[in-house]
Design an enzyme around this catalytic site. Structure first.
Site, mmCIF file in Angstrom:
data_model
loop_
_atom_site.group_PDB
_atom_site.id
_atom_site.type_symbol
_atom_site.label_atom_id
_atom_site.label_comp_id
_atom_site.label_asym_id
_atom_site.label_seq_id
_atom_site.Cartn_x
_atom_site.Cartn_y
_atom_site.Cartn_z
ATOM 1 N N TRP A 10 44.727 -16.909 133.816
ATOM 2 C CA TRP A 10 44.978 -17.085 135.255
ATOM 3 C C TRP A 10 45.168 -18.544 135.632
ATOM 4 C CZ3 TRP A 10 40.990 -13.483 138.254
ATOM 5 C CH2 TRP A 10 41.261 -12.153 137.922
ATOM 6 N N LYS A 11 44.791 -19.456 134.743
ATOM 7 C CA LYS A 11 44.843 -20.901 135.036
ATOM 8 C C LYS A 11 44.062 -21.183 136.335
ATOM 9 C CE LYS A 11 48.955 -21.279 132.263
ATOM 10 N NZ LYS A 11 50.178 -21.990 131.927
ATOM 11 N N HIS A 95 43.998 -25.217 124.961
ATOM 12 C CA HIS A 95 45.262 -24.936 125.646
ATOM 13 C C HIS A 95 46.033 -26.244 125.829
ATOM 14 C CE1 HIS A 95 48.132 -23.838 128.744
ATOM 15 N NE2 HIS A 95 47.935 -22.590 128.373
ATOM 16 N N GLU A 97 47.551 -27.436 128.235
ATOM 17 C CA GLU A 97 47.252 -28.148 129.487
ATOM 18 C C GLU A 97 45.950 -28.940 129.355
ATOM 19 O OE1 GLU A 97 47.739 -24.719 132.010
ATOM 20 O OE2 GLU A 97 49.876 -24.760 131.562
ATOM 21 N N GLY A 173 55.430 -21.904 131.498
ATOM 22 C CA GLY A 173 55.702 -22.040 132.923
ATOM 23 C C GLY A 173 57.113 -22.495 133.237
ATOM 24 N N GLY A 233 50.594 -16.337 131.138
ATOM 25 C CA GLY A 233 50.195 -17.131 132.284
ATOM 26 C C GLY A 233 50.619 -16.457 133.579
ATOM 27 N N GLY A 234 51.710 -16.950 134.159
ATOM 28 C CA GLY A 234 52.145 -16.504 135.484
ATOM 29 C C GLY A 234 52.210 -14.994 135.643
HETATM 30 P P1 13P Z 1 53.325 -18.847 131.357
HETATM 31 O O1 13P Z 1 53.247 -17.428 130.877
HETATM 32 O O2 13P Z 1 53.166 -18.995 132.826
HETATM 33 O O3 13P Z 1 54.504 -19.548 130.784
HETATM 34 O O4 13P Z 1 52.039 -19.595 130.732
HETATM 35 C C1 13P Z 1 51.782 -19.474 129.388
HETATM 36 C C2 13P Z 1 50.440 -20.012 129.116
HETATM 37 O O5 13P Z 1 50.202 -21.204 129.205
HETATM 38 C C3 13P Z 1 49.371 -19.054 128.785
HETATM 39 O O6 13P Z 1 48.238 -19.706 128.336
#
Ligand code: 13P
Length: 252
Positions: A10-11, A95, A97, A173, A233-234
């Site tokens: 979910w970030k 991750h 990020e 993303g 992610g999204g």
């Molecule tokens: P997205 O699916 O939004 O590209 O993100 C991938 C991600 O970083 C999952 O950890």
């Protein structure tokens, strides 16, 4: 047979009300006993809420980061034993990020993996190259460096009961996805690197793909022989998308 995993990251998203409606929508579709692990990795303040909603259901939960320390004077950290107390079974580690925005090194990511495993969690250890690294032909060198940090910290046997996520940074993303062939090539490389140390551990290790996974592309990527599910992610914030991705890993 390797187990398959579809995990949502979910970030930095969520709210008490939004989480509840998303999870209730997932609970309507994901059965209690299912052959593909379905996981949500949520911001830590929501773990109590997620536990209350998901306990006894077919969806596991986890956090997005973990301290390499168990306790002590480490302001802002959340330890693996604390996550266990909130019913977490999984945690994301390393991750991109965390690595790029928060300066987490290969060595720190590996230490976090060790802390998570020692507490009995299943770490989902993220690796992947940037666009510049891919363009310079360094993809395999980067993956080797990231995986070797883990092997050095914990040994191949330490990867038992873990998961690796291949997440090319350029696909996160961005709406750009690695092609199924590119993903499989990277996964096979990672598996071979670990297999050189322990063939049995490598053969059993789930390696999932992350980077703009959507309902529309999941089936093609998940059909590849070395791809054992996804880290999403999204699309994990939209119930219908996430359920469709999870179903794609089921093969139907
Ligand atoms: P997205 O699916 O939004 O590209 O993100 C991938 C991600 O970083 C999952 O950890």
């Amino acid at each position: 047979m390797r187990s398959k995993v579809v995990a949502g990251n979910w970030k930095l998203n969520g709210s008490l009300a939004g989480n509840e409606s998303l999870l209730k929508a997932l609970l309507r579709e994901i059965p209690r006993d299912n052959p593909v692990a379905c996981v949500v990795c949520v911001p830590s303040p929501y773990l109590a809420q997620v536990r209350a909603l998901l306990e006894g259901a077919g969806i596991a939960w986890g956090a997005q980061d973990v301290s390499r320390f168990d306790h002590g004077a480490y302001t802002g950290e959340v330890s693996a034993p604390m996550l266990v107390e909130f019913g977490c079974r999984y945690v994301l580690v390393g991750h991109s990020e965390r690595r790029t925005i928060f300066g987490e090194s290969d060595a720190i990511a590996a230490q976090k993996y060790v802390a998570a495993r020692k507490a009995g969690l299943t770490p989902i250890f993220c690796v992947g190259e940037t666009l510049e690294e891919r363009d310079r032909g360094e993809t395999q060198a980067v993956l080797a460096r990231q995986v070797d940090a883990l092997l050095q910290a914990y040994g191949a046997v330490g990867l038992e009961r873990g998961v690796i996520a291949y997440e090319p940074v350029w696909a996160i993303g961005t709406g750009k996805t690695a092609s199924a062939a590119q993903a499989n090539e990277a996964h096979a490389f990672i598996r071979a690197r670990i297999g050189a140390k322990d063939a049995q551990v490598a053969a059993r290790l789930p390696i999932v793909y992350g980077g703009s996974v959507k309902a529309a592309n999941a089936a093609e990527i998940f059909a590849m022989p070395d791809v054992d599910g996804g880290l999403v992610g999204g699309a994990s914030l939209v119930a219908e998308e996430f359920v469709a991705i999870w179903r794609a890993a089921l093969g139907r």
